[in-house]
Structures are given as C-alpha cells and as structure tokens.
Design an enzyme around this catalytic site. Sequence first.
Site, PDB file in Angstrom:
ATOM      1  N   TYR A 288       0.869  -1.178   0.000  1.00 12.67           N
ATOM      2  CA  TYR A 288       0.000   0.000   0.000  1.00 12.67           C
ATOM      3  C   TYR A 288       0.904   1.226   0.000  1.00 12.67           C
ATOM      4  CZ  TYR A 288      -4.762   1.708   0.209  1.00 12.67           C
ATOM      5  OH  TYR A 288      -5.982   2.267  -0.121  1.00 12.67           O
ATOM      6  N   LEU A 289       1.759   1.259  -0.987  1.00 16.14           N
ATOM      7  CA  LEU A 289       2.893   2.183  -1.019  1.00 16.14           C
ATOM      8  C   LEU A 289       2.449   3.639  -1.169  1.00 16.14           C
ATOM      9  CD1 LEU A 289       5.255   0.080  -3.330  1.00 16.14           C
ATOM     10  CD2 LEU A 289       5.116   0.066  -0.829  1.00 16.14           C
TER      11      LEU A 289
ATOM     12  N   HIS B  90       7.337   5.521   1.181  1.00 13.92           N
ATOM     13  CA  HIS B  90       8.020   4.380   0.562  1.00 13.92           C
ATOM     14  C   HIS B  90       8.785   4.833  -0.679  1.00 13.92           C
ATOM     15  CE1 HIS B  90       4.433   2.265   2.497  1.00 13.92           C
ATOM     16  NE2 HIS B  90       5.467   1.696   3.081  1.00 13.92           N
TER      17      HIS B  90
ATOM     18  N   GLN C 221       3.518  -9.650  13.191  1.00 11.88           N
ATOM     19  CA  GLN C 221       3.712  -8.383  13.891  1.00 11.88           C
ATOM     20  C   GLN C 221       2.402  -7.693  14.240  1.00 11.88           C
ATOM     21  OE1 GLN C 221       6.061  -6.749  10.480  1.00 11.88           O
ATOM     22  NE2 GLN C 221       5.114  -4.812  11.023  1.00 11.88           N
TER      23      GLN C 221
ATOM     24  N   GLN D 143      12.206   6.871   9.168  1.00 10.96           N
ATOM     25  CA  GLN D 143      12.310   7.458  10.513  1.00 10.96           C
ATOM     26  C   GLN D 143      10.942   7.506  11.193  1.00 10.96           C
ATOM     27  OE1 GLN D 143      14.795   8.197  12.436  1.00 10.96           O
ATOM     28  NE2 GLN D 143      13.448   9.019  14.027  1.00 10.96           N
ATOM     29  N   LYS D 144       9.881   7.442  10.423  1.00  5.84           N
ATOM     30  CA  LYS D 144       8.540   7.504  11.014  1.00  5.84           C
ATOM     31  C   LYS D 144       8.339   6.377  12.027  1.00  5.84           C
ATOM     32  CE  LYS D 144       4.015   6.452  10.721  1.00  5.84           C
ATOM     33  NZ  LYS D 144       3.545   5.098  10.393  1.00  5.84           N
ATOM     34  N   ASP D 145       8.837   5.183  11.687  1.00  9.24           N
ATOM     35  CA  ASP D 145       8.785   4.074  12.640  1.00  9.24           C
ATOM     36  C   ASP D 145      10.098   4.066  13.425  1.00  9.24           C
ATOM     37  OD1 ASP D 145       6.227   3.114  11.705  1.00  9.24           O
ATOM     38  OD2 ASP D 145       7.288   2.462   9.909  1.00  9.24           O
TER      39      ASP D 145
ATOM     40  N   MET E 104       3.173  10.389   6.389  1.00  7.57           N
ATOM     41  CA  MET E 104       2.637   9.394   5.470  1.00  7.57           C
ATOM     42  C   MET E 104       2.590   8.036   6.158  1.00  7.57           C
ATOM     43  SD  MET E 104       2.069  10.573   2.367  1.00  7.57           S
ATOM     44  CE  MET E 104       2.364  12.139   1.513  1.00  7.57           C
TER      45      MET E 104
ATOM     46  N   SER F 195       0.434   3.983   5.551  1.00  5.59           N
ATOM     47  CA  SER F 195      -0.610   3.214   4.874  1.00  5.59           C
ATOM     48  C   SER F 195      -1.889   3.247   5.692  1.00  5.59           C
ATOM     49  CB  SER F 195      -0.160   1.762   4.680  1.00  5.59           C
ATOM     50  OG  SER F 195       1.067   1.730   3.978  1.00  5.59           O
TER      51      SER F 195
END
Lengths: 281, 281
Positions: free
Chosen positions: B32-33, B37, B61, B148-150, B184, B186
């Site tokens: 779901y790019l 991504h 996960q 970096q978001k995660d 951003m 998904s």
Amino acid sequence: MKTITSIHQMHELVSLAKRQGKKIGFVPTMGYLHAGHAALLRQCRKENNLCILSIFVNPKQFGPAEDFRRYPRNKKHDEMLAKKEKVDIIFYPSVKTMYPTGYLTYVHVRTLADHLCGPRRPGHFDGVTTIVTKLLNIINPDVLYLGQKDAQQAVIIAQMIDDLNWPTRVKIIATVREPSGLAMSSRNSYLSDPERYQAQALYRSLRMAKKLIQAGERRSGTIKQKINAQIKKNTLARVDYIECVDAKTLVPLRTIKGHVIIALAVFLGKTRLIDNIQVRA
Amino acid sequence: MKTITSIHQMHELVSLAKRQGKKIGFVPTMGYLHAGHAALLRQCRKENNLCILSIFVNPKQFGPAEDFRRYPRNKKHDEMLAKKEKVDIIFYPSVKTMYPTGYLTYVHVRTLADHLCGPRRPGHFDGVTTIVTKLLNIINPDVLYLGQKDAQQAVIIAQMIDDLNWPTRVKIIATVREPSGLAMSSRNSYLSDPERYQAQALYRSLRMAKKLIQAGERRSGTIKQKINAQIKKNTLARVDYIECVDAKTLVPLRTIKGHVIIALAVFLGKTRLIDNIQVRA
C-alpha cells in the site's frame, strides 16, 4: 592457512570469495579439536572451494554453574590439526568481539528445546542458536557441517536455518568414536582413567537398545529401563536422562515408531557426557 | 521489473548478483505504497545496482485484536509505483511461503521493546525482527532502507543487525509528510475526513515541543503535558502515549539531554497513528 579475528575482515574475505564464485564450507567449533572435528573438516574440505573453521568458546551457551571457564582450550594444537586438514581460514574472535557491551539480541527456536538437554541446561540452546546465527551472518556459508553426536543441537540448528531462510545447506556427519565406542568430545579430557573406562558403557547400552528395537521391542519404557540397568551395572554414573524421541520433533515417544533417536546424558564424576543412536522402526 | 514469490528463486538471483559484484539495496514494506516508501525507493535506486522491494503484510507483527485482516492491500498500485521508482525486483511471498506449517523460530531484541509501542503491542517487535531476519537472509542486501517515522522499529532493527553481524548497512530516511504535516502511513487510509483533518495536530504538537526544548525547556513532564494539551484541544483523539526518550536506548527521560526522540501514539477513532521528532539538547 590464515587466522582471522575481526568480523569486518571476515565479511570482506567472504564477499570477495562470493564474487569469485567460490563455494564456502563452514565448521563451527569451540576448539580443543579431536577426530570428530577432523571428520567434519575433511568433508568440508572435499566439498568446497573455501574451508572455514571457527573456534569460539561461546559463553552464552554455558549456564552459570557450568564449565565455561575450565572448558579446555589449546590454540596451538587446534591450528596444527586445522593445517593438517587443509583448512583455509580459522575464524578466531574474542568474546568482546562477538558480544560487545550493550549486546541485546537472541534467537529462539520454540518447542525443540523442551526435551532432552533443554530443560537440564536452561538457556543453552538459545546461546547456541544465537552464536550460530552470528557465525552464519559473518561467514555466509553454502554448507554448514555439524556432528550427529550433538543430535538435539543439529535438529535445532537445521530447523532455525530452514525457518530463517539462510541459503545454507546443513550436513550432519556421523559421530566419531574411540575404539572403545566412547563418542569423541572435548569434554572427554575431563575424565579420569577409571571414568573413561566406565564411559564405554554408554554407547554399548545404546547399541543394545537399538538391537532390542530391531528385534521387535516397541515399548520405550522397557528400552529405557534396560539402558539404565546396563549403565548402573557397569558405571558409577548418575543418569541425567535416557530418552527415546522422534528424530524430527524431539518429542519423547511411548511407543517406538518411525525415525527415532535414543539419547542419553550422564554425569561421570563432574563430567556430563551425552550420546545418541538412531533407529528406524 | 520482475515480481518473485519464491525464496529459492530470490536466493538464486541474489547469488548471481553477488557473483557479478552488484551492490544490493533493499526496502522492506507491507505494501500500500505511498510517498514515504517512494522516498526510500528513490534513495535505494540511486545508491545501488540492484534495487529490491519486498511487499509482505507480516501476520506475526499484528496482535490478535489488531488490523492484520483489514490492513490495506493494492498490488496493482504498488507495482505501478515500484515501476515508476525503477525498482528491479519485487519480492512478494505468500504467508504460507514465509511461515510454513511447523514454523518455530523467533528473534528477540531485549530492553528496546520495553518502552513506547512495545508494551502496547505485545509481540509486535519480535514479529518485526523475525521477518526482517528472514528478509535479510533471503535478500542479503548491502544497504537496508528504513523510515524514521517508525523510529522504535528503526532503532531495534539497527541494533539487531549490529548484534547479529549481517554485512548490511542501515540507512534511516526522513519521514515524508502530507502538506498538512501528517506523516505518510498506509494506515492513514483508515481515517475519515474529519479524523484526517484532526491528525495534523500530532506533528504540530511535536514541532511545538521541539521549539520548547530549543528555547531551553528540559523538563520532559512539562513538554509531554503541553503536547497532550494541544492534542486534546484540537482533536477527539485518545492518547496512547507521549514520551521523550533517549534516541539510542529508547529509555524515557525525566530531563531532556543529548539526542532525544519525542514520540507519540494516538487513536483517532479506531485508527492508531504514530509520529516522532528528533531533537539534540
């Protein structure tokens, strides 16, 4: 023959070998090499372009009350044997190199450590799978050679490699024995002469059990009892366990069926010895 | 561009690329790019000979009450975006391929999952480290690209790669944001229009916090309170956590010092959103 102590240097060397299309064989050991290790190395040498041996006494696979500190070490002897077996590279890292301060990561294979040595050596197999993961990532071998003597270890590592998808084939090499039948082990060096004499009884009792099965016996209780009696009669050993397990799942069997491993662990004095035999019923 | 579903085929392809001395870059995703991504893929394309994207919604996960089944999927769209970013190979395995019956092996990084999302999503990071281990072994990349978001995921994976010795460099790419500031994700596709409007408040509150620190504020309690107040005032969100942690150890800080990550998770309706900002104090 080259001895390498740095992970970075191993990575470089392996990367070059891959570019050259070389096939890499790998024998992981804790050193104090004997004829069992030599058999692994000979097979590895024969089947690969690059034959890599690692020597690392892995602290993470020893319990706090176990023999990490006194585990036998002899670098000179190991180098001589490795040279004789035409090893190309010995990977010989320090504990600090493998487990730097702040180390945090562990690999765990579920259920397979619930039996045999697993419950008697808590954390042992997590130590094994973690160090083998590291070595696989450092050496990236095409083929990994393991000894049948450490049967549970071999099953667990094979499962891990399958689950985690390294492009590495596992080859299990038959146990090498002294003329007396005693399985080769670095820990045999702990044995006094009387203990070494008594230790013959282990493999003899396993062969007796195999014959019983081949003659039609299917009750694992009976088989275990007879092994126990033979060991009690011929040694001063304390039996840790005697078990008949499925060769793939390592689950203890009430009734012998299919591909079976008969495995045992005993203490002779302070020395813990393991051995096993395979049977198809 | 090739789509590959088999692990064996990937191994073959990677082995050939290594023999040819190609540098492999890898971007692991759950598909779901979006533009985030795309930024990873662009960097990967620029810096490597072979640019590999994986798309796999990893069931391990997700918690039992989480959104595995309804996680958004759109293969056609993903392929289009990948093509536009000049991806060479999409690795697109099935769940059955990655976790066949009898699967048993897990990778665990200690302590780093004790904070932030870890306690709120039990097992989540073991699922992440396990799938990334598998993908690293399948693809053997020279460089791995993460967002970096995660932030916590990136720290945990970097630690794992360091600990387990893959010859892989990790590059963390800056979070891509919508014009409103919303990171951003998904999962943004779950948001209703009002929720998406409110979601702007997350990054705005993080920027406010960063400015407070830059202006000299060092009490994390005060900073967290102000973030919370701003979110409460501008959204109907339920705050999961707001935390100021050390960027390396992820340990919550009472006093802001050194390299710090301010991280938060909130529920907007049923949708859980995360975001973070880095500050050096």
